[in-house]
Design a protein around this motif. Sequence first.
Motif, mmCIF file in Angstrom:
data_model
loop_
_atom_site.group_PDB
_atom_site.id
_atom_site.type_symbol
_atom_site.label_atom_id
_atom_site.label_comp_id
_atom_site.label_asym_id
_atom_site.label_seq_id
_atom_site.Cartn_x
_atom_site.Cartn_y
_atom_site.Cartn_z
ATOM 1 N N ASN A 171 -3.780 3.156 -5.984
ATOM 2 C CA ASN A 171 -2.853 2.109 -6.412
ATOM 3 C C ASN A 171 -1.655 1.973 -5.481
ATOM 4 O O ASN A 171 -1.194 2.967 -4.918
ATOM 5 C CB ASN A 171 -2.292 2.464 -7.804
ATOM 6 N N HIS A 225 -5.690 8.438 -11.016
ATOM 7 C CA HIS A 225 -4.913 7.331 -10.454
ATOM 8 C C HIS A 225 -4.055 7.930 -9.349
ATOM 9 O O HIS A 225 -3.328 8.899 -9.590
ATOM 10 C CB HIS A 225 -3.972 6.714 -11.491
ATOM 11 N N ARG A 256 -8.887 5.621 -8.651
ATOM 12 C CA ARG A 256 -8.232 4.330 -8.381
ATOM 13 C C ARG A 256 -7.050 4.598 -7.470
ATOM 14 O O ARG A 256 -6.143 5.378 -7.807
ATOM 15 C CB ARG A 256 -7.756 3.696 -9.691
#
Length: 103
Positions: A53, A7, A51
């Motif tokens: 973010n 992330h 990911r």
Amino acid sequence: MSYYKHHVFFCLNQRELGERQSCANCGSVAAWEHAKARVKSLKLAGPGGVRINKAGCLERCEEGPVIVIYPEETWYTYIDESDIDEIVDEHLVKGNIVERLKI
């Protein structure tokens, strides 16, 4: 196993000019967009991958703009797209910490 391998949180917080520094005033939105496109182009995005973010203030404003990558809990600052590319290539692809950008 976690849903994503990494992330990457980009601080996109924006303050009024003249207040404390903020990442959005240092180009973080464009950097976030570049990182998303770069990760997708390398086919790293999605489950089991990376990911990218959005985040609000990460409280490291004076060191910004900043990103933090989990699960390693590695904090970076950056200046331009080439710094973002280096973080993607070295950290996310090869697993190497980019010491010159680490905070």
